[in-house]
Design a protein around this motif. Structure first.
Motif, mmCIF file in Angstrom:
data_model
loop_
_atom_site.group_PDB
_atom_site.id
_atom_site.type_symbol
_atom_site.label_atom_id
_atom_site.label_comp_id
_atom_site.label_asym_id
_atom_site.label_seq_id
_atom_site.Cartn_x
_atom_site.Cartn_y
_atom_site.Cartn_z
ATOM 1 N N ARG A 23 37.429 48.508 47.050
ATOM 2 C CA ARG A 23 36.938 49.678 46.338
ATOM 3 C C ARG A 23 36.647 49.295 44.796
ATOM 4 N NH1 ARG A 23 41.447 51.560 49.231
ATOM 5 N NH2 ARG A 23 42.769 51.680 47.175
ATOM 6 N N VAL A 24 36.615 47.993 44.908
ATOM 7 C CA VAL A 24 36.200 47.447 43.276
ATOM 8 C C VAL A 24 35.045 47.608 42.954
ATOM 9 C CG1 VAL A 24 36.294 45.444 41.876
ATOM 10 C CG2 VAL A 24 38.210 45.518 43.570
ATOM 11 N N LYS A 25 34.867 48.503 41.893
ATOM 12 C CA LYS A 25 33.358 48.755 41.365
ATOM 13 C C LYS A 25 32.589 47.481 40.635
ATOM 14 C CE LYS A 25 35.282 50.709 37.026
ATOM 15 N NZ LYS A 25 35.394 52.029 36.336
ATOM 16 N N PRO A 26 31.545 47.722 40.436
ATOM 17 C CA PRO A 26 30.845 46.325 39.669
ATOM 18 C C PRO A 26 31.009 46.457 38.303
ATOM 19 C CG PRO A 26 29.431 47.369 41.336
ATOM 20 C CD PRO A 26 30.494 48.391 41.132
ATOM 21 N N ARG A 27 31.440 45.324 37.527
ATOM 22 C CA ARG A 27 31.512 45.178 36.051
ATOM 23 C C ARG A 27 32.884 45.628 35.451
ATOM 24 N NH1 ARG A 27 26.186 44.708 33.299
ATOM 25 N NH2 ARG A 27 24.423 44.505 34.689
ATOM 26 N N ALA A 28 33.812 45.720 36.609
ATOM 27 C CA ALA A 28 35.214 45.995 36.160
ATOM 28 C C ALA A 28 35.751 44.755 36.103
ATOM 29 C CB ALA A 28 35.887 46.702 37.483
ATOM 30 N N VAL A 29 36.024 43.707 36.809
ATOM 31 C CA VAL A 29 36.751 42.386 36.691
ATOM 32 C C VAL A 29 35.838 41.280 37.285
ATOM 33 C CG1 VAL A 29 38.899 43.230 36.760
ATOM 34 C CG2 VAL A 29 37.961 43.174 38.835
ATOM 35 N N VAL A 30 35.845 40.264 36.612
ATOM 36 C CA VAL A 30 34.865 39.042 36.962
ATOM 37 C C VAL A 30 36.180 37.847 36.917
ATOM 38 C CG1 VAL A 30 33.146 37.472 36.119
ATOM 39 C CG2 VAL A 30 32.706 39.904 35.845
ATOM 40 N N ARG A 31 35.915 37.048 38.039
ATOM 41 C CA ARG A 31 36.652 35.900 37.966
ATOM 42 C C ARG A 31 35.565 34.773 37.595
ATOM 43 N NH1 ARG A 31 38.766 34.471 43.948
ATOM 44 N NH2 ARG A 31 39.120 32.505 42.793
ATOM 45 N N MET A 32 36.262 33.523 37.182
ATOM 46 C CA MET A 32 35.478 32.246 36.700
ATOM 47 C C MET A 32 36.395 31.215 36.616
ATOM 48 S SD MET A 32 34.106 33.358 32.853
ATOM 49 C CE MET A 32 33.100 31.751 32.845
ATOM 50 N N GLU A 126 40.973 47.038 26.430
ATOM 51 C CA GLU A 126 40.007 47.824 26.179
ATOM 52 C C GLU A 126 38.977 48.229 27.176
ATOM 53 O OE1 GLU A 126 40.287 49.427 23.126
ATOM 54 O OE2 GLU A 126 42.156 48.354 22.847
ATOM 55 N N PRO A 127 38.261 49.311 26.951
ATOM 56 C CA PRO A 127 37.039 49.500 27.744
ATOM 57 C C PRO A 127 35.961 48.553 27.804
ATOM 58 C CG PRO A 127 37.718 51.438 26.315
ATOM 59 C CD PRO A 127 38.388 50.439 25.910
ATOM 60 N N GLY A 128 35.436 48.205 28.880
ATOM 61 C CA GLY A 128 34.584 47.094 29.131
ATOM 62 C C GLY A 128 35.026 46.203 30.376
ATOM 63 N N CYS A 129 34.261 45.302 30.924
ATOM 64 C CA CYS A 129 34.648 44.333 31.817
ATOM 65 C C CYS A 129 35.696 43.342 31.471
ATOM 66 C CB CYS A 129 33.139 43.560 32.390
ATOM 67 S SG CYS A 129 33.391 42.288 33.543
ATOM 68 N N VAL A 130 36.369 42.901 32.393
ATOM 69 C CA VAL A 130 37.544 41.906 32.099
ATOM 70 C C VAL A 130 37.352 40.761 32.808
ATOM 71 C CG1 VAL A 130 40.022 41.607 32.048
ATOM 72 C CG2 VAL A 130 39.213 43.670 31.656
ATOM 73 N N VAL A 131 37.223 39.671 32.207
ATOM 74 C CA VAL A 131 37.148 38.335 32.914
ATOM 75 C C VAL A 131 38.577 37.757 32.980
ATOM 76 C CG1 VAL A 131 36.475 35.773 32.320
ATOM 77 C CG2 VAL A 131 34.531 37.686 32.349
ATOM 78 N N PHE A 132 38.998 37.177 34.180
ATOM 79 C CA PHE A 132 40.099 36.335 34.014
ATOM 80 C C PHE A 132 39.908 35.044 34.864
ATOM 81 C CE2 PHE A 132 39.988 38.916 38.016
ATOM 82 C CZ PHE A 132 40.556 37.851 39.066
ATOM 83 N N HIS A 133 40.568 34.188 34.392
ATOM 84 C CA HIS A 133 40.187 32.630 34.555
ATOM 85 C C HIS A 133 41.441 31.754 34.530
ATOM 86 C CE1 HIS A 133 40.377 30.614 30.661
ATOM 87 N NE2 HIS A 133 40.122 31.813 29.989
ATOM 88 N N CYS A 134 41.573 30.553 35.283
ATOM 89 C CA CYS A 134 42.199 29.405 34.916
ATOM 90 C C CYS A 134 41.548 28.298 34.325
ATOM 91 C CB CYS A 134 43.280 29.291 36.139
ATOM 92 S SG CYS A 134 42.327 28.795 37.843
ATOM 93 N N ALA A 135 41.592 27.187 35.139
ATOM 94 C CA ALA A 135 40.917 26.050 34.782
ATOM 95 C C ALA A 135 39.635 26.008 35.555
ATOM 96 C CB ALA A 135 41.627 24.627 34.786
#
Length: 233
Positions: A23-32, A126-135
């Motif tokens: 159920r994840v909506k676009p532009r909520a979380v991005v992985r990289m 804060e409001p907006g898209c969240v990116v999360f990442h490791c190496a």
């Protein structure tokens, strides 16, 4: 966006939106992978996409300077996911260097605190898209993605397929560094332990009771509500 979820941000090759899984909506979380190699144009693309928070899952000793400055409006939150310096870390360094799905269930059981800290960083951003990442954006990033996607009701096969995408995305980088093909190397490690990517990840996913796991390990009801709003509303 390339295809439905892959993002083209100059300087990085393993960037994708989790929107559309469960159920994840676009532009909520991005992985990289680590965004340190993003160019100025790459950071501009991230900003234009709505990114306002970056959650860094690496240990502080892994930090490196950005190739180009981050936009001033982007907040970076450090939430190391590996319990470096613990007996757990030393044990799993010898087993798989914390570079396969083998260690996921053990980390979730023995060290839930860093997992919940990373989840909390996303919930409270804060409001907006969240990116999360490791190496490289594979295992620590993959574990957090697994937790978020399980909460959001993604099917195990969706989560497994998303995890496996990183091997393809990072192959050219690994080839340039002279690494052995990582998909083959990790598959052989799993086979030696009597399992596969699909079986190992699916076992972790199906044993993870959500949202009970997060609440039992310190996430508040308010934070859970905020996380659900961010991911799915």
């Amino acid at each position: 966006m390339i295809g439905n979820r892959d993002l083209s941000w100059d300087g990085c090759v393993n960037v994708r939106d989790l929107g559309g899984l469960g159920r994840v909506k676009p532009r909520a979380v991005v992985r990289m992978e680590a965004p340190t190699s993003l160019s100025e144009a790459g950071w501009a693309s991230a900003w234009a996409y709505g990114v306002r928070t970056v959650v860094d899952l690496r240990d502080p000793d892994e930090s490196e300077p950005d190739h180009a400055p981050r936009p001033a409006g982007i907040t970076t939150v450090n939430a190391p996911l590996d319990p470096v310096g613990t007996p757990f870390y030393e044990r799993w360094q010898k087993i798989d260097s914390l570079a396969s799905p083998l260690y996921f269930p053990a980390l979730l059981a023995e060290h839930p605190e860093p997992v919940v800290t990373a989840v909390r960083a996303i919930a409270n951003a804060e409001p907006g898209c969240v990116v999360f990442h490791c190496a490289s954006g594979k295992d620590r990033t993959g574990l957090l993605a697994l937790v978020l996607l399980t909460l959001a009701g993604a099917a195990p096969e969706e989560i497994v397929a998303d995890y496996l995408l990183t091997f393809d995305r990072m192959k050219q980088r690994h080839d340039e560094l002279g690494f052995r093909d990582q998909l083959t190397a990790v598959a052989e490690l799993l086979e030696a332990r009597g399992t596969t990517f699909e079986a190992s990840l699916t076992s972790t996913i199906t044993s993870l009771t959500m949202p009970d796991y997060l609440l039992a390990n310190g996430l508040s009801d308010a934070e859970l509500a905020a996380l659900r709003t961010r991911l799915t509303s």
